[in-house]
Design a protein around this motif. Structure first.
Motif, PDB file in Angstrom:
ATOM      1  N   GLU A   1       0.853  -1.192   0.000  1.00  0.00           N
ATOM      2  CA  GLU A   1       0.000   0.000   0.000  1.00  0.00           C
ATOM      3  C   GLU A   1       0.890   1.243   0.000  1.00  0.00           C
ATOM      4  OE1 GLU A   1      -4.069   0.673   2.331  1.00  0.00           O
ATOM      5  OE2 GLU A   1      -2.362   1.164   3.567  1.00  0.00           O
ATOM      6  N   GLY A   2       0.406   2.300  -0.610  1.00  0.00           N
ATOM      7  CA  GLY A   2       1.151   3.568  -0.629  1.00  0.00           C
ATOM      8  C   GLY A   2       0.968   4.320   0.677  1.00  0.00           C
ATOM      9  N   PRO A   3       1.555   5.544   0.777  1.00  0.00           N
ATOM     10  CA  PRO A   3       1.474   6.302   2.029  1.00  0.00           C
ATOM     11  C   PRO A   3       0.064   6.833   2.312  1.00  0.00           C
ATOM     12  CG  PRO A   3       2.524   7.613   0.320  1.00  0.00           C
ATOM     13  CD  PRO A   3       2.309   6.242  -0.268  1.00  0.00           C
ATOM     14  N   SER A   4      -0.235   7.067   3.598  1.00  0.00           N
ATOM     15  CA  SER A   4      -1.542   7.625   4.003  1.00  0.00           C
ATOM     16  C   SER A   4      -1.308   8.945   4.736  1.00  0.00           C
ATOM     17  CB  SER A   4      -2.247   6.688   4.986  1.00  0.00           C
ATOM     18  OG  SER A   4      -2.303   5.393   4.490  1.00  0.00           O
ATOM     19  N   TYR A   5      -2.293   9.811   4.692  1.00  0.00           N
ATOM     20  CA  TYR A   5      -2.200  11.123   5.355  1.00  0.00           C
ATOM     21  C   TYR A   5      -3.534  11.465   6.008  1.00  0.00           C
ATOM     22  CZ  TYR A   5       1.837  11.572   2.241  1.00  0.00           C
ATOM     23  OH  TYR A   5       3.015  11.363   1.594  1.00  0.00           O
ATOM     24  N   THR A   6      -3.455  12.270   7.084  1.00  0.00           N
ATOM     25  CA  THR A   6      -4.682  12.800   7.689  1.00  0.00           C
ATOM     26  C   THR A   6      -4.462  14.274   7.999  1.00  0.00           C
ATOM     27  OG1 THR A   6      -6.326  12.469   9.439  1.00  0.00           O
ATOM     28  CG2 THR A   6      -4.026  12.112  10.054  1.00  0.00           C
ATOM     29  N   LYS A   7      -5.458  14.905   8.653  1.00  0.00           N
ATOM     30  CA  LYS A   7      -5.346  16.332   8.969  1.00  0.00           C
ATOM     31  C   LYS A   7      -4.221  16.580   9.988  1.00  0.00           C
ATOM     32  CE  LYS A   7     -10.240  16.470   9.053  1.00  0.00           C
ATOM     33  NZ  LYS A   7     -10.359  15.155   8.667  1.00  0.00           N
TER      34      LYS A   7
ATOM     35  N   TRP B   1       1.949  20.243   8.248  1.00  0.00           N
ATOM     36  CA  TRP B   1       2.455  19.882   9.586  1.00  0.00           C
ATOM     37  C   TRP B   1       3.965  19.931   9.552  1.00  0.00           C
ATOM     38  CZ3 TRP B   1       5.230  15.487  11.236  1.00  0.00           C
ATOM     39  CH2 TRP B   1       5.332  15.352  12.635  1.00  0.00           C
ATOM     40  N   ARG B   2       4.530  20.737  10.445  1.00  0.00           N
ATOM     41  CA  ARG B   2       5.993  20.924  10.513  1.00  0.00           C
ATOM     42  C   ARG B   2       6.591  21.225   9.140  1.00  0.00           C
ATOM     43  NH1 ARG B   2       8.182  16.769  15.217  1.00  0.00           N
ATOM     44  NH2 ARG B   2       6.865  17.643  16.840  1.00  0.00           N
ATOM     45  N   GLY B   3       5.865  22.050   8.424  1.00  0.00           N
ATOM     46  CA  GLY B   3       6.347  22.482   7.111  1.00  0.00           C
ATOM     47  C   GLY B   3       6.141  21.454   6.011  1.00  0.00           C
ATOM     48  N   LEU B   4       5.519  20.340   6.343  1.00  0.00           N
ATOM     49  CA  LEU B   4       5.305  19.294   5.326  1.00  0.00           C
ATOM     50  C   LEU B   4       3.853  19.314   4.885  1.00  0.00           C
ATOM     51  CD1 LEU B   4       7.264  16.447   7.148  1.00  0.00           C
ATOM     52  CD2 LEU B   4       8.059  17.785   5.192  1.00  0.00           C
ATOM     53  N   GLU B   5       3.652  19.278   3.553  1.00  0.00           N
ATOM     54  CA  GLU B   5       2.307  19.365   2.966  1.00  0.00           C
ATOM     55  C   GLU B   5       1.789  17.981   2.622  1.00  0.00           C
ATOM     56  OE1 GLU B   5       0.362  21.949   1.977  1.00  0.00           O
ATOM     57  OE2 GLU B   5       1.700  23.688   2.249  1.00  0.00           O
ATOM     58  N   VAL B   6       0.487  17.808   2.734  1.00  0.00           N
ATOM     59  CA  VAL B   6      -0.169  16.609   2.209  1.00  0.00           C
ATOM     60  C   VAL B   6      -0.147  16.716   0.678  1.00  0.00           C
ATOM     61  CG1 VAL B   6      -2.474  15.580   1.957  1.00  0.00           C
ATOM     62  CG2 VAL B   6      -1.650  16.285   4.211  1.00  0.00           C
ATOM     63  N   PRO B   7       0.130  15.638  -0.062  1.00  0.00           N
ATOM     64  CA  PRO B   7       0.101  15.742  -1.535  1.00  0.00           C
ATOM     65  C   PRO B   7      -1.203  16.382  -2.020  1.00  0.00           C
ATOM     66  CG  PRO B   7       0.934  13.613  -0.859  1.00  0.00           C
ATOM     67  CD  PRO B   7       0.461  14.291   0.399  1.00  0.00           C
ATOM     68  N   GLU B   8      -1.063  17.354  -2.914  1.00  0.00           N
ATOM     69  CA  GLU B   8      -2.184  18.187  -3.316  1.00  0.00           C
ATOM     70  C   GLU B   8      -3.356  17.385  -3.879  1.00  0.00           C
ATOM     71  OE1 GLU B   8      -0.519  21.466  -5.479  1.00  0.00           O
ATOM     72  OE2 GLU B   8      -2.549  22.165  -5.985  1.00  0.00           O
ATOM     73  N   VAL B   9      -3.030  16.343  -4.635  1.00  0.00           N
ATOM     74  CA  VAL B   9      -4.075  15.566  -5.304  1.00  0.00           C
ATOM     75  C   VAL B   9      -5.091  15.020  -4.296  1.00  0.00           C
ATOM     76  CG1 VAL B   9      -2.609  13.492  -5.301  1.00  0.00           C
ATOM     77  CG2 VAL B   9      -4.504  13.609  -6.875  1.00  0.00           C
TER      78      VAL B   9
END
Ligand code: SAM
Length: 282
Positions: A215-221, A225-233
């Motif tokens: 599985e690829g990476p997962s993100y939440t709200k 966070w700490r200057g890191l963005e959730v992939p825009e898509v």
């Protein structure tokens, strides 16, 4: 499903009554019996092991103790400890309830054989995979025989084939001290696939290995966070683009970390073109 575990360390199996497994026990989807092998030992010291024929270091677990234990557990006449759920979970929201995703109904499938399945964890067994977990999840009764020391006298496993369907299973190419941790690993992987244990079947349909890929990476709200963005898509609201991005991330991770899995995965023309780009370093 019913699980029976035979061990010389019954307390090692306590994790089986926590979290999702505890909830499955509470809901009646799972029963777990834990049996102390020493209760079948007949000498004053309650010994379960002896020195190996042919010499060598270590001790081997005795057939006269294991044989009756396996017979009694298969016949349902063993008095073990029934595990109770560690916590009441009823009426609490399920962790995997996904808003807006319709639950996919489970299809019940059970093997026809009436002998219970005996799983003997051993580093010499067949490596355990997600496909095995799926197969075992359709069983009604699984018995686990936890080895210690140098393992169990081989005749116990050979003899058990009269009463059980026997599978010798390894959880990896390393040697543990005993089979209990291997049982916890196998039980977790199997029980979460029992129909109804996860609220939404998609929760495991999209897991690593289900389609042969990682599985690829997962993100939440939050989005940042700490200057890191959730992939825009992922915040675009475009489901087709999100699905394609997830597929590509899954292919990329598999290509980078477990390239041997790609040979058996089902890949379409778009997947193959993307993998070719990765291979060319694009
Ligand atoms: N002498 C054995 C050998 O070399 O194959 C190792 C015995 S090990 C010290 C004791 C017990 O731990 C085994 O009987 C088995 O129950 C468990 N065990 C150890 N490693 C394991 C693995 N990779 N997978 C499953 N069970 C394992």
């Amino acid at each position: 499903m019913r699980l029976d575990v035979i061990t010389i360390f019954p307390e090692y199996l306590d994790p089986l009554r926590h979290a999702l497994l505890g909830k499955a026990i509470e809901r009646g989807a799972l029963q777990v019996g834990v049996h102390d092998l020493r209760s079948w030992a007949t000498d004053v010291h309650k010994s379960v092991d002896d020195s190996p024929f042919g010499g060598g270091p270590g001790m081997v677990m005795k057939p006269e103790v294991w044989g009756p234990a396996l017979d009694d557990v298969a016949a349902g006449r063993a008095e073990g400890q029934e595990l109770e759920s560690s916590l009441p979970h009823l009426n609490k929201p399920r962790h995997d309830d996904i808003e807006g995703v319709a639950p996919t109904p489970y299809v019940e499938s059970r093997p026809e054989e009436d002998k219970p399945l005996l799983i003997v964890p051993t580093p010499t067994g067949k490596p355990f995979t997600q496909a095995d977990a799926r197969e075992f999840a359709a069983e009604e009764h699984i018995v686990f025989a936890c080895g210690r020391y140098e393992g169990i006298d081989q005749r116990v496993i050979d003899d058990a084939a009269r009463t059980y369907r026997v599978r010798e299973v390894s959880i990896g190419d390393y040697v543990l001290i005993g089979g209990e941790v291997a049982v916890l690993v196998i039980a977790e992987a199997v029980v979460r696939l029992i129909p109804g244990v996860l609220g939404n079947k998609r929760s495991h349909e999209e897991d690593s290995f289900s389609d042969g890929l990682l599985e690829g990476p997962s993100y939440t709200k939050p989005r940042q966070w700490r200057g890191l963005e959730v992939p825009e898509v992922l915040t675009s609201g475009n489901h087709a683009l999100v699905d394609r991005w997830r597929r590509e991330q899954s292919l990329k991770r598999t290509f980078e970390r477990r390239p041997e899995l790609l040979a058996k995965a089902e890949l379409d023309a778009q997947d193959k073109a993307y993998l070719e780009e990765l291979d060319n370093g694009d």
